[in-house]
Each structure stands twice: as C-alpha cells, then as structure tokens.
Design an enzyme around this catalytic site. Structure first.
Site, short mmCIF file in Angstrom:
data_model
loop_
_atom_site.label_atom_id
_atom_site.label_comp_id
_atom_site.label_asym_id
_atom_site.label_seq_id
_atom_site.Cartn_x
_atom_site.Cartn_y
_atom_site.Cartn_z
N GLU A 156 0.84 -1.26 -0.19
CA GLU A 156 0.01 -0.17 0.09
C GLU A 156 0.80 1.53 0.11
O GLU A 156 1.86 1.37 0.87
CB GLU A 156 -0.93 -0.05 1.10
N LYS A 174 -9.77 2.58 -2.35
CA LYS A 174 -10.16 1.95 -1.14
C LYS A 174 -11.53 2.63 -0.71
O LYS A 174 -11.79 3.62 -0.82
CB LYS A 174 -8.95 2.64 -0.17
N CYS A 218 -5.99 -2.39 2.69
CA CYS A 218 -6.05 -2.04 4.10
C CYS A 218 -7.30 -2.60 4.72
O CYS A 218 -7.65 -3.57 5.02
CB CYS A 218 -5.34 -0.83 4.32
#
Length: 292
Positions: free
Chosen positions: A44, A117, A154
């Site tokens: 990431e 995300k 994440c």
C-alpha cells in the site's frame, strides 16, 4: 482448466524520498519477474512512508493523477517484463478530492482499471479521513493476461462483503495491500494477537469464497519514538482452503513468490460448495446499517 500462474509480493521498507522508494520498487519488480513472477503486487502506497500519522495539508503534494507519471512508468515496466503489476498510489482526482487507489496494469502495459479504497479508518496515528475520499468504483475485478483478480486495500480486508463480491465475480486470487503494524507501546501485550487476527481474517476470505489470497505488507519503523509505527511484514499467500503457501518475515525486505493453480479453486469449491448453498433470498437485511 486455466494454467498455473505465479504471484510475487514486494515487501519493503520506505524512506522519506518518493523517488528512492519508486526506484527500489522498480528494482524489486525486475527481480521478481526474473524469478518467475507473473502477477506482481506492491504494498500500500509504496512511494512514501505512512503519512497519515498526522494531519498535514502539505502532504497532499505527494498525490498524483492516475493515469500519471507513476502508472506510465509502471506500464513501461510491465510491458518490458511481460508481467501484471498492481501499484498502490495516492491519487489526486481533483482539487480537494484524493483517493487511496490501486492501479492494475496488464502485461501489455495497458491500465486495466483502478480500485479506490472503500473503507476509510480514522484513529490516532491513522488520520486517513483527512486525506482520502471513500472509493466510488465499488469492487471491480480485472481480467489480466494470467488470471482474473480482485484488489482490496488495508481496512477493506476486515470486511467480508468485498471479498464475497470478488468470489462471486470469478476472481482466482484476491490481492490485499496493507499498512499493518503495531504501536511500540502496545506490541508486547497485543502484537501477537493483532497479527493473528490480520492473518486469520484474510485466510477466512479465502475459505469462504474458494479463492487464493495474496496479502502484502511493509516492514520498518516510521516516525518518531513518541508517535512511530513498526510495520510487521508477514506478507503471505494462502490457497482457497486457507493453507499458507508462502510467508515473509516480520522485519526483512523480501520478494515472496507463490504458484497458484486454478485447479485448486475448482477442487475446493466442489468439496466445500459454500457458494452453491448461499441463501441469497435471506440476506436483504445485510444492506441495513444496524438491525433494531
């Protein structure tokens, strides 16, 4: 049956210089390709350290458009090496609109698409809502030269819904890109249990959906003694039954390779037909925030 393919995960530490980090990532991608990796995934926001430890408007200067300089460079690299590359970038979409975005580039250098995300956390030392607008592209899947893949970033990996959509969409492997760490003050008491939870939730996605999961994390200590974070590495690949195929160390930069056989997806789903037995007629309440 589709052919086997090899995934490569780039686990590395990052400096304060984005150019240095990008050069390191390029070198690691080249090495991974030389060792046989066909789908290569970076951690990431690989171009920088984890800047969300503070709220600082100057750090928006780290962002760039997609397509942009980084994706152009990665596209050339993918084409020259004949590999798929997944690169996580701080995307500048417009003035005041920024995303935490993973770009998927096919082996011919074409930009297949973006994953923004979806779930944005906000906690002390993780001030992501200050920087990132929640994703609005849903949970797309990408047909690469070697396999159909899905991507999560994440905080997304703690939610079963996105992984399920990947499974229903026919992905063979779900890539999970992370900043995951222990705060030094908590490591002794909670470090082992936090790592176990991180590993377990992603193995459960593999089992529940009958897909490979490839989770990549960074290593190193970033920040000050008072407000620093120690990233715990442990990048890994597991098969559709959650069995670990390969795992990296806690504190070393590594290139992790694992061969994925699509026949294993078929085998697991035949013997554990969880997708067959889903009661989709009974799930409408899942769309509610809370059930009173």
């Amino acid at each position: 049956m589709a052919e086997k393919f090899t995934v490569g995960l780039i686990q590395m530490s990052c400096s304060l210089d984005p150019r240095e980090n990008f050069a390191k990532a390029e070198s690691r991608i080249q090495e991974a390709a030389q060792r046989g990796a066909q789908i290569i995934c970076l951690q990431e926001l690989f171009r920088s350290r984890y800047f969300c430890r503070e709220e600082n408007a100057d750090l928006f200067e780290l962002a760039e458009p997609i397509p942009g300089p980084s994706t152009e460079a990665l596209s050339k690299l993918a084409r020259s090496l004949n590999v798929v590359i997944i690169g996580s970038l701080f995307e500048r979409r417009a003035a005041g609109i920024y995303h935490n975005t993973a770009a998927t580039i096919d082996a011919d250098g074409s930009l297949l698409g973006k994953y923004r995300k979806m779930h944005i956390p906000d906690d002390p030392l993780y001030y992501e809502k200050f920087y990132f607008t929640p994703g609005d592209l849903g949970f797309p899947n990408f047909d690469t030269r070697y396999a159909r893949i899905g991507v999560q970033v994440c905080w997304d990996q703690w939610y079963p819904e996105g992984a399920r959509l990947g499974g229903l969409g026919g992905v063979k492997v779900l890539f999970s890109l992370s900043f995951i760490d222990s705060e030094p003050s908590e490591k002794r008491e909670f470090g082992a249990s936090q790592l176990d939870a991180w590993r377990t939730i992603q193995r459960s996605h593999a089992i529940a959906n009958g897909v490979f999961v490839a989770a990549v994390n960074r290593v190193g200590f970033e920040g000050t003694a008072e407000s620093g974070l120690e990233f715990w590495g442990h990048s890994f690949v597991c098969d559709p039954f959650g069995q670990i195929l390969a795992e990296a160390s806690a504190d070393k930069e590594e290139i992790l390779l694992a061969e994925c056989d699509p026949a294993r997806v078929e085998e697991v789903r035949r013997n554990w037909p969880v997708l067959r037995d889903r009661r989709i007629d009974a799930y409408p309440p899942i769309l509610e925030r809370w059930l009173e």
